[in-house]
Write a protein that holds these residues in place. Sequence first.
Motif, short mmCIF file in Angstrom:
data_model
loop_
_atom_site.label_atom_id
_atom_site.label_comp_id
_atom_site.label_asym_id
_atom_site.label_seq_id
_atom_site.Cartn_x
_atom_site.Cartn_y
_atom_site.Cartn_z
N GLY A 1 -4.94 24.22 -1.60
CA GLY A 1 -5.26 24.56 -0.07
C GLY A 1 -6.53 25.68 -0.16
N ARG A 2 -7.09 26.00 1.03
CA ARG A 2 -8.00 27.17 1.06
C ARG A 2 -7.36 28.34 0.63
NH1 ARG A 2 -8.17 25.05 5.91
NH2 ARG A 2 -9.46 23.13 5.78
N GLY A 3 -8.02 29.00 -0.27
CA GLY A 3 -7.69 30.20 -0.82
C GLY A 3 -6.39 30.15 -1.84
N GLY A 4 -5.97 29.19 -2.17
CA GLY A 4 -4.78 28.86 -3.22
C GLY A 4 -3.64 28.83 -2.15
N MET A 5 -3.84 28.31 -0.91
CA MET A 5 -2.39 28.20 -0.13
C MET A 5 -2.06 26.88 -0.35
SD MET A 5 -2.31 30.71 2.40
CE MET A 5 -2.27 30.25 4.07
N MET A 6 -0.71 26.93 0.05
CA MET A 6 -0.15 25.91 0.02
C MET A 6 -0.40 24.96 0.84
SD MET A 6 2.34 24.17 2.06
CE MET A 6 2.77 25.47 3.13
N THR A 7 -0.51 23.69 0.48
CA THR A 7 -0.99 22.56 1.62
C THR A 7 -0.43 21.32 1.28
OG1 THR A 7 -2.93 21.69 2.69
CG2 THR A 7 -3.03 22.02 0.34
N PHE A 8 -0.48 20.30 2.34
CA PHE A 8 0.16 19.14 2.02
C PHE A 8 -0.87 18.26 2.06
CE2 PHE A 8 3.58 21.59 4.34
CZ PHE A 8 4.52 21.11 3.46
N VAL A 9 -0.76 17.13 1.08
CA VAL A 9 -1.83 15.93 1.05
C VAL A 9 -1.12 14.70 0.98
CG1 VAL A 9 -3.37 17.57 -0.22
CG2 VAL A 9 -1.63 16.44 -1.63
N ILE A 10 -1.73 13.62 1.22
CA ILE A 10 -1.36 12.21 1.06
C ILE A 10 -2.48 11.85 -0.12
CG2 ILE A 10 -1.12 9.92 2.25
CD1 ILE A 10 -1.37 11.39 5.00
N ASN A 11 -1.40 10.90 -0.92
CA ASN A 11 -1.81 10.52 -2.15
C ASN A 11 -2.65 11.48 -3.22
OD1 ASN A 11 -0.51 8.25 -1.91
ND2 ASN A 11 -2.38 7.14 -1.14
N ARG B 1 0.61 -1.03 0.07
CA ARG B 1 0.19 -0.02 -0.03
C ARG B 1 0.78 1.25 -0.12
NH1 ARG B 1 -5.32 -0.40 0.96
NH2 ARG B 1 -5.38 -2.51 1.86
N GLN B 2 0.69 2.21 -0.92
CA GLN B 2 1.52 3.15 -1.11
C GLN B 2 0.98 4.81 -0.42
OE1 GLN B 2 4.42 3.13 -2.23
NE2 GLN B 2 4.23 0.74 -2.87
N PHE B 3 1.47 5.44 0.19
CA PHE B 3 1.11 6.74 0.82
C PHE B 3 2.13 7.47 0.58
CE2 PHE B 3 -0.72 3.41 3.08
CZ PHE B 3 -2.02 3.64 3.41
N ASN B 4 1.76 8.69 -0.55
CA ASN B 4 2.86 9.51 -0.99
C ASN B 4 2.56 10.93 -0.49
OD1 ASN B 4 4.46 10.81 -2.64
ND2 ASN B 4 3.51 10.54 -4.40
N MET B 5 3.49 11.48 0.19
CA MET B 5 3.23 12.92 0.75
C MET B 5 3.73 13.83 -0.14
SD MET B 5 3.69 12.17 4.95
CE MET B 5 5.43 11.64 4.84
N GLU C 1 -2.55 18.24 9.72
CA GLU C 1 -3.74 17.17 9.80
C GLU C 1 -4.93 18.07 9.90
OE1 GLU C 1 -3.86 15.11 13.58
OE2 GLU C 1 -6.11 15.31 13.55
N ASP C 2 -5.08 18.98 10.32
CA ASP C 2 -6.22 19.90 10.44
C ASP C 2 -6.43 20.43 9.00
OD1 ASP C 2 -7.18 19.42 13.23
OD2 ASP C 2 -6.07 21.22 13.81
N ALA C 3 -5.50 20.56 8.27
CA ALA C 3 -5.78 21.30 6.97
C ALA C 3 -5.93 20.19 6.04
CB ALA C 3 -4.45 22.27 6.55
N GLY C 4 -5.98 19.01 6.22
CA GLY C 4 -6.26 17.86 5.39
C GLY C 4 -5.26 16.84 4.98
N MET C 5 -4.09 16.78 5.81
CA MET C 5 -3.05 15.92 5.37
C MET C 5 -3.40 14.45 6.15
SD MET C 5 1.13 16.11 5.60
CE MET C 5 2.05 15.31 4.60
N MET C 6 -4.71 13.88 5.88
CA MET C 6 -5.27 12.85 6.60
C MET C 6 -6.14 12.02 5.85
SD MET C 6 -6.82 13.22 10.35
CE MET C 6 -8.27 14.32 9.99
N GLY C 7 -6.32 10.67 6.25
CA GLY C 7 -7.29 9.83 5.30
C GLY C 7 -7.61 8.84 6.36
N TYR C 8 -8.79 8.29 5.74
CA TYR C 8 -9.25 7.07 6.51
C TYR C 8 -8.96 5.81 5.86
CZ TYR C 8 -12.87 9.25 9.59
OH TYR C 8 -13.57 9.99 10.56
N PHE C 9 -8.88 4.64 6.88
CA PHE C 9 -8.63 3.37 6.29
C PHE C 9 -9.78 2.63 7.13
CE2 PHE C 9 -6.06 1.29 9.43
CZ PHE C 9 -5.51 2.31 10.14
N ARG C 10 -10.21 1.77 6.26
CA ARG C 10 -11.17 0.74 6.77
C ARG C 10 -10.87 -0.43 7.00
NH1 ARG C 10 -17.31 0.85 4.53
NH2 ARG C 10 -17.20 2.60 5.95
#
Length: 440
Positions: free
Chosen positions: A320-330, A310-314, A423-432
Amino acid sequence: MTLKFNNKLMADSTIHWHGFKIPANMDGGPDFPVAPNTSMNYTFTMDQPAASMWFHPHPDMQTGKQVYMGLAGVFLLNDSITAELEQRGKLPSGDRDITLLVQDRRFGANNHGIRPLQYMNMDMDMDGMLGDIVLVNGSQSPKHEVGTAKYRLRLYNVSNAKNYDFAFSDRRQFTVVGTDGGLLAKPTKVNHIFLGAAERVEIIADFSKDKIGSKVALISKAFKDDVMNMGNMGSNDNNMPNDTMNQDSTNQDAMPMQGRIANGREVNIMRFDVVKEIEDATSIYTSLPQKAEIHNRLSANNADNLGNERQFNMTMNMNGRGGMMTFVINGKMFDPKRVDEYVSANSTEIWNITNNSPMAHPFHAHAIQWQILSRNGVPASGTDLGWKDTFLVRANESVKIIGKFEPVNTGDYMYHCHILEHEDAGMMGYFRVGTSGNLN
Ligand code: C2O
Ligand code: CU
Ligand code: CU
C-alpha cells in the motif's frame, strides 16, 4: 424511471444503485463521475423481485468519506408478490414495516453544542473506519413504541466497516424473511443474525406475547471477530494506542479502544417499548407463491464456466501507499483504467471468493443478485439461500456463488470489499460483461 442527480458537492461524486440489475453506464461507478455543479440523469428499469435496496456514492477513492458524511439512502422496491402477502396478512405492512439503517460514527469533542463527525483520524482506521456511537436512522439509542403484534424490521448494516451480530436483549427468536435481493423462499427462525457492511435482512419480530410496559432491546451481541488493528503495520509510527485485542480472546473482554467500538463488543442498538394492545392476525408465509422468481435456484451444472470457476483471492500485503499494509484481490490494487475480468454476455457463472487474509471482508459485486452455493464446500442453507449482493467471507473461508448475467447487464462493473476504507485503498476491480465498456 429517471432520477436526476445534481452534484452540489465540491468533489466528484456518483450515485450507485446498490443491488440493482442495471446497465453499467447507469450504475454510478467511478468510471462515470459527476463533476461539481453538474448533473446526471440515471435512467433504468427495475425488473427484479421486491427487496430492501440502497444507494450511495461511488467516486474513486472517496466512497468511504462521502458515505460516512451522510450520503447513503434506502430504496425499497415493491412488487405484486409482496403486496399480495401483505394483503393476505402474511407479512406485516404499513406502520409495522420499519426500516432501520444502522451506522456507527465517531464524533469529536463538543464545541458550542456541536460534535463534528470525525473521519479516518486514527492510524488504525485503515483497517476500516469504526465509530464510537452506533446510530439508527441517524439517532443514538432511539426507542420505538410498538404494540402486541408482529413487526417487519428491515435491518440495514450500512456502516463503513462494522459487523453486527443482531439479536434481542432477551435472546428471543425471530424469523428472517428476506436478504439483500428479496424475500426468502422459506422464512427461517434464528435468535441472532450476523451482518457485514452493506448486508441487509428483513426480520419478523414478534411482540404479541409481550406485556404492556415491557421493553426489549435490539442489540449487537459480543462476538469473536477476525481481529485486525494493523493499520500502521509496516510504518514506524508508534502512536497507536496499545490496547489492541488478542486474536484469541473475545473482543468483549478487551479494553475498549478510545474513539471506536471494537468489532465484536456488545452494543445496544435501540429499544422497543410495548405500549399498546393490538389485535394482530398476521401469520407469516411459510413458502413464497410458486410464481416468485426467488424460487429459481441456479444449478452449478448449468454454469458456463463449470470446472473453470472464476477465482477471487483476498490477501493482505505491504504494497500500500508508504509501505502500509493493504488488502488486495488477486494480488492487484484497483486500477481505474484496467478491466480485471471479462465475462460473456448472458452467461451463468460461478465465482469462488477465497479469503486468505486475517480478517473478514464483505464481498460485493455489482450487476446482479447472487446465489450462494457453498461455504468451504458446505452447501448453502438457511439465510444463505436468499439472494445476495454482499456476503461476508471470513478469514480462511471460501464462498462459492452463482449468478446469471442478463441482457441488461452490459459494460464495466465493480467487485470489491464493502469495507469502504478497503475499497478506497484499492480492494476492488472491474469486470466487463459483454464486449464493450467505458474503460480502455
Ligand atoms: Cu455498495 Cu460498489 O457498492
Ligand atoms: Cu454496489
Ligand atoms: Cu476488506
